[in-house]
Design a protein around this motif. Structure first.
Motif, short mmCIF file in Angstrom:
data_model
loop_
_atom_site.label_atom_id
_atom_site.label_comp_id
_atom_site.label_asym_id
_atom_site.label_seq_id
_atom_site.Cartn_x
_atom_site.Cartn_y
_atom_site.Cartn_z
N LEU A 13 33.83 50.02 27.57
CA LEU A 13 32.64 49.60 26.83
C LEU A 13 33.02 48.91 25.52
CD1 LEU A 13 29.62 49.53 27.10
CD2 LEU A 13 29.49 51.71 25.86
N THR A 14 34.08 49.38 24.89
CA THR A 14 34.56 48.69 23.68
C THR A 14 34.99 47.27 24.03
OG1 THR A 14 35.31 50.74 22.63
CG2 THR A 14 36.29 48.69 21.85
N ALA A 15 35.72 47.11 25.13
CA ALA A 15 36.12 45.78 25.56
C ALA A 15 34.91 44.92 25.85
CB ALA A 15 37.02 45.87 26.79
N ALA A 16 33.89 45.50 26.49
CA ALA A 16 32.68 44.74 26.80
C ALA A 16 32.01 44.24 25.53
CB ALA A 16 31.71 45.61 27.60
N GLY A 17 31.84 45.14 24.55
CA GLY A 17 31.20 44.75 23.30
C GLY A 17 31.98 43.68 22.56
N CYS A 18 33.29 43.85 22.49
CA CYS A 18 34.12 42.90 21.73
C CYS A 18 34.22 41.55 22.44
CB CYS A 18 35.51 43.50 21.51
SG CYS A 18 35.51 44.94 20.42
N LEU A 19 34.32 41.57 23.76
CA LEU A 19 34.41 40.31 24.49
C LEU A 19 33.10 39.52 24.41
CD1 LEU A 19 36.44 41.52 27.59
CD2 LEU A 19 37.20 39.84 25.90
N THR A 20 31.97 40.22 24.42
CA THR A 20 30.70 39.51 24.25
C THR A 20 30.61 38.93 22.84
OG1 THR A 20 29.54 41.55 23.61
CG2 THR A 20 29.46 40.91 25.93
N LYS A 21 31.15 39.62 21.87
CA LYS A 21 31.17 39.10 20.50
C LYS A 21 31.94 37.79 20.44
CE LYS A 21 30.38 39.59 16.03
NZ LYS A 21 28.99 39.60 15.47
N GLN A 22 32.96 37.64 21.31
CA GLN A 22 33.74 36.41 21.37
C GLN A 22 33.06 35.32 22.20
OE1 GLN A 22 37.39 38.23 22.90
NE2 GLN A 22 38.41 37.84 20.94
N GLY A 23 31.90 35.65 22.77
CA GLY A 23 31.15 34.64 23.51
C GLY A 23 31.31 34.70 25.01
N HIS A 24 32.02 35.68 25.54
CA HIS A 24 32.20 35.77 26.99
C HIS A 24 30.98 36.41 27.65
CE1 HIS A 24 36.35 34.57 26.50
NE2 HIS A 24 36.55 35.55 25.64
N ASP A 25 30.79 36.09 28.93
CA ASP A 25 29.71 36.66 29.72
C ASP A 25 30.27 37.85 30.49
OD1 ASP A 25 28.44 36.75 32.65
OD2 ASP A 25 26.91 35.98 31.28
N ILE A 26 29.68 39.04 30.27
CA ILE A 26 30.25 40.28 30.79
C ILE A 26 29.28 41.01 31.69
CG2 ILE A 26 31.31 42.49 30.17
CD1 ILE A 26 32.87 40.07 29.14
N ILE A 27 29.78 41.49 32.83
CA ILE A 27 29.07 42.49 33.60
C ILE A 27 29.92 43.74 33.63
CG2 ILE A 27 27.80 40.83 35.04
CD1 ILE A 27 29.78 41.56 37.33
N GLY A 28 29.27 44.90 33.55
CA GLY A 28 29.99 46.17 33.60
C GLY A 28 29.59 46.96 34.83
N ILE A 29 30.56 47.60 35.45
CA ILE A 29 30.31 48.42 36.64
C ILE A 29 30.72 49.85 36.34
CG2 ILE A 29 30.69 48.66 39.12
CD1 ILE A 29 29.63 45.92 38.37
N ASP A 30 29.79 50.79 36.55
CA ASP A 30 30.10 52.20 36.33
C ASP A 30 29.26 53.04 37.28
OD1 ASP A 30 31.51 53.85 33.79
OD2 ASP A 30 29.97 54.97 34.86
N ALA A 61 21.21 39.09 23.63
CA ALA A 61 21.61 37.70 23.84
C ALA A 61 21.82 37.37 25.31
CB ALA A 61 22.89 37.42 23.06
N GLY A 62 21.70 38.38 26.16
CA GLY A 62 21.89 38.14 27.59
C GLY A 62 23.34 37.95 28.00
N ARG A 63 24.27 38.44 27.18
CA ARG A 63 25.70 38.29 27.51
C ARG A 63 26.29 39.53 28.17
NH1 ARG A 63 25.78 35.86 22.30
NH2 ARG A 63 26.68 37.77 21.41
N LEU A 64 25.49 40.57 28.37
CA LEU A 64 25.99 41.81 28.96
C LEU A 64 24.95 42.41 29.88
CD1 LEU A 64 28.03 44.19 29.14
CD2 LEU A 64 26.91 45.17 27.12
N ALA A 65 25.39 42.85 31.06
CA ALA A 65 24.54 43.57 31.99
C ALA A 65 25.39 44.59 32.71
CB ALA A 65 23.89 42.62 32.99
N ALA A 66 24.82 45.76 32.98
CA ALA A 66 25.57 46.84 33.61
C ALA A 66 24.96 47.18 34.97
CB ALA A 66 25.58 48.07 32.71
N PHE A 67 25.82 47.59 35.91
CA PHE A 67 25.40 47.89 37.27
C PHE A 67 26.19 49.10 37.78
CE2 PHE A 67 25.17 43.36 36.48
CZ PHE A 67 23.87 43.04 36.81
N THR A 68 25.65 49.74 38.82
CA THR A 68 26.37 50.86 39.44
C THR A 68 27.16 50.41 40.65
OG1 THR A 68 24.41 51.41 40.73
CG2 THR A 68 24.71 52.59 38.64
N GLU A 69 26.90 49.22 41.17
CA GLU A 69 27.61 48.72 42.34
C GLU A 69 28.08 47.30 42.09
OE1 GLU A 69 25.04 49.05 45.67
OE2 GLU A 69 25.15 51.24 45.76
#
Length: 421
Positions: A13-30, A61-69
Motif C-alpha cells: 500500500l505504501t508503494a501504491a500511494g507513492c507510485l500514484t504520487k509520481q503519476g503512475h496508474d495503479i491497481i491493487g489486488i488483495d 484523482a482516479g489513479r488507484l483502484a483496489a480489487f480482490t481478484e
C-alpha cells in the motif's frame, strides 16, 4: 506507467500511494474484501504517517483502484509488483505459500499474447534461489514459454515502518536482480524519479541482500543493548557513549571492517573483546552477542584453512603471501595467519611464506615472543622475494592482497583469503 500491486499491506500500500504520487496508474489486488473496500473509499487500512493523504488523493484523482481478484486486469499493465507476506514457518524458514499462489494467479491471467512481456517484480523477502527454483517453474508449468510473457525481477524494498514514505522517495540504494544481471527498461522507467545508487545483479545476490541488511540491523540492536547494559551497571552514560561512537563515520559507521574475507587479529580487537567479556562477567551482565565474537572468529579461521586447501593434496608446495595480521604491518600478535601457517604445516604441506614487510631480526617485545611462540619455524619458512618469484608452487595462498606485487615462476592456482569471492 500502468502498474499492478499484489498484496496491500505496509509495503504494497505504501508503494501504491507513492507510485500514484509520481503519476503512475495503479491497481491493487488483495484477498481482504474489507481492506479493498476501505482503499476504494479513500481510507487507508494501516497506520503509516502521510499514507492516508496519498491514498485519498490517489482515489480522488482516479489513479488507484483496489480489487480482490486479478481477472483480466493485467492485460494493459506494464509491471506487476508482488508484495505478499512471507511469514515464518514453524522451522524458521519462510512460508512461501502466498508467493506461490500469487505467481500462479499472475501466470493464469497472462494466457493472451502480449506486445511486450509483463515485468513481474517480487519485493517480498525470499530465500536466495526462489525466483529460479520456485517462481520461474510455476510460470513455465502454466505458460510453457514464460520469457514470452514475463520478465522476472527481484527488487527488495528498504522501508522502515513509520518512515516508509520518506524511505520510498529517498531509498538508501536500489537493488534490481534479473535473470542475467542486465538492466530492465521498465524498472529504469519506474525508478527514474528516485536518486540512489543502483545495483543490477543476478537473482540470488538481490534476494540475499535483505537477509544481510536485516541480520546486521538486528546485530546492531543486540550489540548496542549489550553495551548499554554494561554502561548502566558501570555508572557510565550510555547516551554519551552512543553519541561518541556514531560520530566516527570513518571507521565505526562506514564500509570498513565489513568486507567478507580474513579473520580479525592484531593487538587490539581480540584483546579488547576478551577484556569487555571479562568486565561484563565481573559485573554480572549477560552479553551473549559479544561472548560469541571470538568464537565466530575462530570458526572463520578454520573455514579459511579448509577453503585454502580445497582439492590440494598433502605434500604440495604452498606459498603463503602475508604472515602479519594485515598488509604493510609486521604485527604478528594474534595474527590469524600464524594459525593458518601452523595448520598448513600440521596437514603436511611444504610451506614457504613471503611477507614483504616482515623482517624477523627486527621483531621486538611481545611481537617477537608471540610470533616465535606460535610458529617456532617462522625464520626457516620465510623466503625472499627472489626465492618466491623463482620457485614453482602448487598453490599460492594470498592472505593480504599482496600477491600482485610478485612475479612468481609458476603457480597452478591462487586462493585469496583477504576477500571472499
Amino acid at each position: 506507467m500502468k502498474i499492478a500491486i499484489f498484496g496491500l499491506g505496509y509495503v504494497g500500500l505504501t508503494a501504491a500511494g507513492c507510485l500514484t504520487k509520481q503519476g503512475h496508474d495503479i491497481i491493487g489486488i488483495d484477498v481482504s474484501e474489507t481492506k479493498v473496500k476501505d482503499i476504494n473509499a479513500g481510507r487507508t487500512p494501516i497506520s503509516e504517517p502521510g499514507l492516508d493523504v496519498l491514498i485519498a488523493e490517489a482515489i480522488a484523482a482516479g489513479r488507484l483502484a483496489a480489487f480482490t481478484e486479478v481477472s483480466d486486469r493485467l492485460d494493459d499493465r506494464d509491471i506487476a509488483i508482488v508484495c505478499v507476506g512471507t511469514p515464518s514457518a514453524p522451522d524458521g524458514s519462510h512460508n512461501m505459500a502466498y508467493i506461490a499462489e500469487v505467481t500462479r494467479q499472475i501466470a493464469r491471467a497472462l494466457g493472451k499474447p502480449r506486445e511486450a512481456p509483463l515485468t513481474v517484480v517480487y519485493r517480498s523477502t525470499i530465500r536466495p534461489g526462489t525466483l529460479e527454483e520456485l517462481v520461474r517453474p510455476i510460470f513455465a508449468s502454466i505458460l510453457k514459454t514464460p520469457e514470452a510473457f514475463v520478465e522476472l525481477v527481484y527488487n527488495p524494498e528498504f522501508l522502515r515502518e513509520s518512515m516508509a514514505i520518506k524511505d520510498f522517495f529517498a531509498p538508501p540504494k536500489i537493488v534490481i536482480g534479473t535473470m542475467d544481471g542486465t538492466p530492465s527498461a521498465n524498472m529504469d522507467r519506474m525508478n527514474a524519479d528516485l536518486s540512489a545508487p543502483v545495483f543490477y545483479t543476478g537473482f540470488r545476490e538481490a534476494e540475499f541482500t535483505k537477509f544481510v541488511d536485516n541480520t546486521f540491523h538486528a546485530l546492531k540492536v543486540a550489540f548496542a543493548n549489550e553495551i548499554g547494559r554494561v554502561c548502566v551497571d558501570l555508572g557510565i552514560s550510555a547516551t554519551k557513549v552512543h553519541e561518541i561512537f556514531i560520530s566516527d563515520t570513518k571507521l565505526n559507521i562506514s564500509p570498513y571492517y565489513l568486507r567478507p574475507g580474513g579473520a580479525f587479529g592484531g593487538s587490539c580487537l581480540p584483546k579488547d573483546v576478551r577484556a569487555l567479556q571479562y568486565i561484563a562477567t565481573d559485573i554480572g551482565v549477560p552479553v551473549p552477542v559479544i561472548d560469541n565474537v571470538i568464537k565466530s572468529n575462530e570458526v572463520h579461521k578454520h573455514y579459511l584453512f579448509t577453503h585454502a586447501i580445497d582439492g590440494l593434496k598433502p605434500g604440495a608446495k604452498v606459498l603463503m603471501v602475508g604472515l602479519a595480521f594485515k598488509a604493510d604491518s609486521d604485527d604478528l600478535r594474534e595474527s590469524p595467519n600464524l594459525d593458518l601457517a601452523r595448520k598448513l604445516l600440521q596437514a603436511g604441506y611444504k610451506l614457504s611464506i613471503w611477507d614483504d614487510t616482515l623482517e624477523p631480526s627486527k621483531l621486538i617485545g611481545q611481537n617477537l615472543g608471540y610470533g616465535f611462540t606460535h610458529l617456532p619455524a617462522m625464520e626457516t619458512l620465510l623466503v625472499s622475494r627472489a626465492t618466491a618469484e623463482a620457485t614453482t608452487f602448487d598453490r599460492v595462498i594470498d592472505t593480504n592482497g599482496r600477491f600482485g606485487a610478485l612475479s612468481p615462476a609458476a603457480a597452478s592456482e591462487v586462493v585469496r583469503l583477504d576477500r571472499l569471492p
